[in-house]
Design a protein around this motif. Structure first.
Motif, short mmCIF file in Angstrom:
data_model
loop_
_atom_site.label_atom_id
_atom_site.label_comp_id
_atom_site.label_asym_id
_atom_site.label_seq_id
_atom_site.Cartn_x
_atom_site.Cartn_y
_atom_site.Cartn_z
N ALA A 1 -5.36 19.72 8.17
CA ALA A 1 -6.72 19.86 7.64
C ALA A 1 -7.26 18.47 7.31
O ALA A 1 -6.56 17.64 6.74
CB ALA A 1 -6.70 20.72 6.38
N PHE A 2 -8.50 18.25 7.70
CA PHE A 2 -9.17 16.98 7.42
C PHE A 2 -10.46 17.27 6.67
O PHE A 2 -11.21 18.16 7.06
CB PHE A 2 -9.52 16.24 8.72
CG PHE A 2 -8.33 15.86 9.55
CD1 PHE A 2 -7.69 14.65 9.33
CD2 PHE A 2 -7.85 16.71 10.53
CE1 PHE A 2 -6.59 14.29 10.11
CE2 PHE A 2 -6.76 16.36 11.30
CZ PHE A 2 -6.12 15.15 11.09
N ILE A 3 -10.68 16.54 5.58
CA ILE A 3 -11.97 16.59 4.90
C ILE A 3 -12.77 15.42 5.45
O ILE A 3 -12.32 14.27 5.41
CB ILE A 3 -11.83 16.47 3.37
CG1 ILE A 3 -10.85 17.49 2.82
CG2 ILE A 3 -13.20 16.56 2.70
CD1 ILE A 3 -11.29 18.92 2.92
N VAL A 4 -13.96 15.73 5.99
CA VAL A 4 -14.76 14.72 6.68
C VAL A 4 -16.15 14.65 6.07
O VAL A 4 -16.77 15.68 5.78
CB VAL A 4 -14.88 15.08 8.18
CG1 VAL A 4 -15.77 14.10 8.91
CG2 VAL A 4 -13.50 15.11 8.82
N SER A 5 -16.63 13.43 5.86
CA SER A 5 -18.02 13.21 5.46
C SER A 5 -18.83 12.98 6.73
O SER A 5 -18.60 11.99 7.43
CB SER A 5 -18.12 11.98 4.54
OG SER A 5 -19.49 11.65 4.36
N THR A 6 -19.75 13.89 7.02
CA THR A 6 -20.54 13.74 8.24
C THR A 6 -21.66 12.72 8.06
O THR A 6 -22.18 12.21 9.04
CB THR A 6 -21.16 15.09 8.67
OG1 THR A 6 -22.02 15.56 7.64
CG2 THR A 6 -20.08 16.11 8.95
N LYS A 7 -21.99 12.40 6.82
CA LYS A 7 -23.05 11.41 6.57
C LYS A 7 -22.67 10.04 7.12
O LYS A 7 -23.49 9.34 7.69
CB LYS A 7 -23.33 11.28 5.07
CG LYS A 7 -24.03 12.44 4.45
CD LYS A 7 -24.28 12.13 2.99
CE LYS A 7 -24.60 13.36 2.21
NZ LYS A 7 -24.72 13.08 0.79
N ASN A 8 -21.41 9.65 6.89
CA ASN A 8 -20.99 8.32 7.32
C ASN A 8 -19.84 8.36 8.33
O ASN A 8 -19.17 7.35 8.54
CB ASN A 8 -20.63 7.44 6.12
CG ASN A 8 -19.58 8.07 5.23
OD1 ASN A 8 -18.94 9.04 5.62
ND2 ASN A 8 -19.42 7.53 4.05
N SER A 9 -19.61 9.54 8.92
CA SER A 9 -18.57 9.70 9.96
C SER A 9 -17.21 9.19 9.51
O SER A 9 -16.55 8.44 10.21
CB SER A 9 -19.00 9.01 11.25
OG SER A 9 -20.21 9.53 11.71
N LYS A 10 -16.82 9.59 8.31
CA LYS A 10 -15.57 9.08 7.75
C LYS A 10 -14.67 10.24 7.34
O LYS A 10 -15.10 11.20 6.75
CB LYS A 10 -15.87 8.21 6.53
CG LYS A 10 -14.68 7.39 6.08
CD LYS A 10 -15.11 6.32 5.11
CE LYS A 10 -15.86 5.23 5.77
NZ LYS A 10 -15.14 4.05 6.12
N ILE A 11 -13.39 10.10 7.68
CA ILE A 11 -12.38 11.06 7.24
C ILE A 11 -12.02 10.68 5.81
O ILE A 11 -11.62 9.55 5.54
CB ILE A 11 -11.14 11.02 8.15
CG1 ILE A 11 -11.54 11.40 9.58
CG2 ILE A 11 -10.05 11.96 7.63
CD1 ILE A 11 -10.47 11.15 10.61
N ILE A 12 -12.18 11.64 4.89
CA ILE A 12 -11.95 11.38 3.48
C ILE A 12 -10.47 11.55 3.13
O ILE A 12 -9.90 10.74 2.42
CB ILE A 12 -12.83 12.30 2.61
CG1 ILE A 12 -14.30 12.01 2.90
CG2 ILE A 12 -12.51 12.13 1.14
CD1 ILE A 12 -15.25 13.00 2.30
N THR A 13 -9.86 12.63 3.63
CA THR A 13 -8.44 12.85 3.39
C THR A 13 -7.86 13.76 4.47
O THR A 13 -8.61 14.38 5.22
CB THR A 13 -8.16 13.43 1.98
OG1 THR A 13 -6.77 13.32 1.69
CG2 THR A 13 -8.61 14.87 1.86
N ALA A 14 -6.55 13.80 4.54
CA ALA A 14 -5.84 14.63 5.52
C ALA A 14 -4.70 15.34 4.81
O ALA A 14 -4.02 14.76 3.96
CB ALA A 14 -5.30 13.76 6.65
N ILE A 15 -4.51 16.62 5.17
CA ILE A 15 -3.47 17.43 4.54
C ILE A 15 -2.70 18.15 5.65
O ILE A 15 -3.31 18.80 6.51
CB ILE A 15 -4.08 18.48 3.59
CG1 ILE A 15 -5.05 17.80 2.61
CG2 ILE A 15 -3.00 19.23 2.84
CD1 ILE A 15 -5.95 18.77 1.89
#
Length: 130
Positions: A97-111
């Protein structure tokens, strides 16, 4: 006397000296500006996905392996989330699972799948399953 002159001129049409041709040229320039702005916006939204420092640490700590195909699927999931209007999305790729911020195209965390069991994921706008 001045009042009579002013009142007499109130009924006259106002002339701006802008011809119909000038109006057409002006509106076509605005359309061109809109197109160039649209191109700039589209290219900004085409940025590639990057990892935040936190996400990079989590991938390393949790020994999460991401293939080039997995990155492509993750990028596609981010685009789907952005198209649906999500700002922060949970994207499931394989067993990760990846939490992604679509505003700045950045992966926030990975589980990874082992740590997902029994967990609640909050502060997301939606989920994309790839």
């Amino acid at each position: 006397m001045d009042d009579l002159i002013i009142k007499g001129r109130m009924n006259l049409p106002i002339m701006t000296k802008i011809t119909a041709e000038a109006r057409r040229v002006s509106s076509s320039k605005e359309e061109n500006n809109d197109l160039s702005f649209k191109n700039i916006l589209d290219s900004a939204m085409e940025r590639e996905l990057s990892f935040s420092k936190h996400a990079a640490q989590r991938v390393s700590q949790r020994e999460i392996e991401i293939s080039s195909l997995g990155m492509k699927r993750l990028d596609d999931g981010m685009r789907i989330a952005r198209d649906k209007g999500m700002d922060n999305a949970l994207i499931l790729v394989d067993n990760t699972a990846f939490i992604v911020s679509t505003k700045n195209s950045k992966i926030i965390t990975a589980i990874n799948s082992l740590e997902l069991r029994g967990k609640a994921i909050t502060n997301i706008d939606g989920t994309v399953i790839m």
